[in-house]
Motif scaffolding. Structure first.
Motif, PDB file in Angstrom:
ATOM      1  N   LEU B 135     -35.238  87.473 -86.866  1.00 30.65           N
ATOM      2  CA  LEU B 135     -36.254  86.851 -87.644  1.00 30.65           C
ATOM      3  C   LEU B 135     -34.994  85.547 -89.229  1.00 30.65           C
ATOM      4  CD1 LEU B 135     -38.181  89.638 -89.528  1.00 30.65           C
ATOM      5  CD2 LEU B 135     -38.853  87.057 -87.857  1.00 30.65           C
ATOM      6  N   THR B 136     -34.306  86.607 -89.212  1.00 30.41           N
ATOM      7  CA  THR B 136     -33.001  86.215 -90.030  1.00 30.41           C
ATOM      8  C   THR B 136     -32.731  84.340 -89.023  1.00 30.41           C
ATOM      9  OG1 THR B 136     -32.405  87.759 -90.139  1.00 30.41           O
ATOM     10  CG2 THR B 136     -30.529  85.971 -90.558  1.00 30.41           C
ATOM     11  N   ALA B 137     -32.698  84.811 -88.082  1.00 33.54           N
ATOM     12  CA  ALA B 137     -32.364  83.578 -87.037  1.00 33.54           C
ATOM     13  C   ALA B 137     -32.881  82.509 -86.980  1.00 33.54           C
ATOM     14  CB  ALA B 137     -32.087  84.202 -85.159  1.00 33.54           C
ATOM     15  N   ALA B 138     -34.793  82.419 -87.345  1.00 26.84           N
ATOM     16  CA  ALA B 138     -35.643  81.748 -87.253  1.00 26.84           C
ATOM     17  C   ALA B 138     -35.507  80.996 -88.416  1.00 26.84           C
ATOM     18  CB  ALA B 138     -36.778  82.546 -86.424  1.00 26.84           C
ATOM     19  N   GLN B 139     -35.430  82.729 -89.608  1.00 28.64           N
ATOM     20  CA  GLN B 139     -35.978  81.691 -91.352  1.00 28.64           C
ATOM     21  C   GLN B 139     -34.847  80.887 -91.308  1.00 28.64           C
ATOM     22  OE1 GLN B 139     -35.157  84.717 -93.993  1.00 28.64           O
ATOM     23  NE2 GLN B 139     -36.967  84.176 -95.542  1.00 28.64           N
ATOM     24  N   GLU B 140     -33.312  80.777 -90.968  1.00 25.72           N
ATOM     25  CA  GLU B 140     -33.059  79.169 -91.364  1.00 25.72           C
ATOM     26  C   GLU B 140     -33.505  78.174 -90.908  1.00 25.72           C
ATOM     27  OE1 GLU B 140     -28.712  78.203 -90.033  1.00 25.72           O
ATOM     28  OE2 GLU B 140     -28.785  80.042 -89.571  1.00 25.72           O
ATOM     29  N   PHE B 141     -34.010  78.182 -90.045  1.00 23.34           N
ATOM     30  CA  PHE B 141     -34.810  76.546 -90.081  1.00 23.34           C
ATOM     31  C   PHE B 141     -36.524  76.512 -89.673  1.00 23.34           C
ATOM     32  CE2 PHE B 141     -31.769  78.092 -86.540  1.00 23.34           C
ATOM     33  CZ  PHE B 141     -30.986  76.739 -86.312  1.00 23.34           C
ATOM     34  N   LEU B 142     -37.132  77.565 -91.099  1.00 21.80           N
ATOM     35  CA  LEU B 142     -38.554  77.591 -90.911  1.00 21.80           C
ATOM     36  C   LEU B 142     -38.648  78.053 -92.788  1.00 21.80           C
ATOM     37  CD1 LEU B 142     -40.095  80.549 -88.426  1.00 21.80           C
ATOM     38  CD2 LEU B 142     -40.357  77.706 -88.646  1.00 21.80           C
ATOM     39  N   GLY B 143     -37.759  78.138 -93.132  1.00 20.96           N
ATOM     40  CA  GLY B 143     -37.625  78.058 -94.789  1.00 20.96           C
ATOM     41  C   GLY B 143     -37.831  79.026 -95.185  1.00 20.96           C
ATOM     42  N   ASN B 144     -37.403  79.156 -96.575  1.00 20.68           N
ATOM     43  CA  ASN B 144     -37.799  80.686 -97.274  1.00 20.68           C
ATOM     44  C   ASN B 144     -39.113  81.514 -97.687  1.00 20.68           C
ATOM     45  OD1 ASN B 144     -34.952  81.528 -97.388  1.00 20.68           O
ATOM     46  ND2 ASN B 144     -34.237  79.723 -98.085  1.00 20.68           N
ATOM     47  N   ASP B 145     -40.102  79.619 -97.971  1.00 19.13           N
ATOM     48  CA  ASP B 145     -41.174  79.713 -98.728  1.00 19.13           C
ATOM     49  C   ASP B 145     -42.066  81.055 -97.705  1.00 19.13           C
ATOM     50  OD1 ASP B 145     -42.779  80.007-100.642  1.00 19.13           O
ATOM     51  OD2 ASP B 145     -43.985  78.288 -99.787  1.00 19.13           O
ATOM     52  N   ASP B 146     -42.864  80.613 -96.708  1.00 20.64           N
ATOM     53  CA  ASP B 146     -43.360  81.568 -95.662  1.00 20.64           C
ATOM     54  C   ASP B 146     -42.877  81.507 -93.985  1.00 20.64           C
ATOM     55  OD1 ASP B 146     -44.090  78.470 -94.864  1.00 20.64           O
ATOM     56  OD2 ASP B 146     -46.774  79.067 -94.398  1.00 20.64           O
ATOM     57  N   GLY B 147     -41.879  80.923 -93.762  1.00 23.03           N
ATOM     58  CA  GLY B 147     -41.018  81.004 -93.040  1.00 23.03           C
ATOM     59  C   GLY B 147     -41.089  82.443 -91.913  1.00 23.03           C
ATOM     60  N   LEU B 148     -40.369  83.710 -93.150  1.00 21.99           N
ATOM     61  CA  LEU B 148     -40.677  84.674 -92.370  1.00 21.99           C
ATOM     62  C   LEU B 148     -41.769  85.301 -91.306  1.00 21.99           C
ATOM     63  CD1 LEU B 148     -39.135  87.642 -94.269  1.00 21.99           C
ATOM     64  CD2 LEU B 148     -38.402  86.535 -92.072  1.00 21.99           C
TER      65      LEU B 148
END
Lengths: 203, 203
Positions: B135-148
């Motif tokens: 998730l940490t690796a993916a969130q960087e690319f998906l943004g902080n809003d609803d990336g997780l």
């Protein structure tokens, strides 16, 4: 009704029903679905097989009662798809989340899921018991061609959400509003149930 | 390098690396991710903590080696999403199925999945270890809003397929052509990663 009391079989006493259920739980957990028989459960409970039939009917019914499943999977097909496939994905998402949101119905589902990952018998209970009944019920409405695969894809999405939200409890999935999840999941399920693989979501 | 041989600690003998890994596996399996420390693993292996750092670096690295994970989850984000999000769903589906199709890489994933359902420590290994890194690796690319949440929805779909196809082995999902599955899964994943909840697939 009991034909073999001479061999120590119990009569239909008030707790006989619970006694048979306990024996059934033990048999299913140790032997899985296919290898559990009404006759075997009767032997385990030391009652006549006719008494098991009398209380529970077919093996499928005994299984559903013994596992304390919150819904009858055989009724889900008609309930969700009987009125047509429009919005079936949304109905499926909402029904599924409803079952898991209720702690009373969540417990037996969790137990089945755990058993399915850890023992061969547990795997058989999910595969031949729960999933088998769900798929048979769903296939009637999804057709014979790729209906089974469609139903399994929908099931895979729901089992994955159950794992992340209720087993692992990963945030923010674990405390997301159920209605937000329905909004995310319904189109996925609808495409699996009625769409084409080539249907791309509009993104 | 070893500061405490007087207390029975082992020097850096040829099998020390494997010895530390075995100790790490035991610690992680019993204590989960958060409660396992380099110091604790060193104590279990009866070596100096500096030796554990020397062989494995940070706890994350030790975890990945001990669990024999086929991929480094921290590298998956850049690999899948680094070149842009177009077709990211398809890349994710293909990478994920590739890992599970290979029996060598399937085994440790299955072990983690099983552990996650059956023990608190195993749950922590998936939640804080594998999923946390993914998730940490993916969130960087998906943004902080609803990336997780987006990453977790995508993960839920993949875990569900793994359960149905590789754990339960339900047909026809279990023997479906991987490319057919990619065709079914890629749009689902793409919508979770980059779409809106209101985006309906064209069905």
């Amino acid at each position: 009704m009991t034909s073999g009391t001479s061999r120590g079989r119990r009569p239909g006493a008030p707790d006989t029903r619970g006694h048979i259920l306990a024996a059934a739980r033990e048999r299913f957990a140790n032997a899985g679905y296919d290898r559990t028989t009404i006759r075997g459960v009767a032997a385990e409970a030391e009652v006549d097989p006719a008494l098991v039939y009398h209380y529970f009917g077919a093996k499928e019914d005994l299984f559903l009662e013994a596992m304390e499943l919150p819904v009858d999977p055989r009724e889900l097909g008609p309930e969700l798809f009987g009125g047509g496939m429009e919005n079936a994905g949304e109905r499926l998402a909402r029904t599924f989340l409803g079952i898991w949101e209720d702690p009373n119905s969540r417990a037996p589902m969790l137990a089945l899921l755990r058993g399915g990952l850890t023992t061969e018998a547990g795997q058989s209970l999910i595969h031949k018991g729960l999933v088998g009944m769900l798929l048979t019920a769903a296939q009637e409405f999804l057709g014979n061609d790729d209906g089974l695969l469609r139903a399994e894809l929908a099931m895979s999405q729901m089992i994955g959400v159950a794992f992340g939200r209720y087993v692992i409890g990963v945030e923010p999935l674990a405390s997301a509003d159920p209605e937000d999840l329905v909004a995310w999941l319904a189109p996925t399920l609808q495409r699996y149930l009625t769409g084409d693989p080539d249907d791309l979501p509009r993104v």
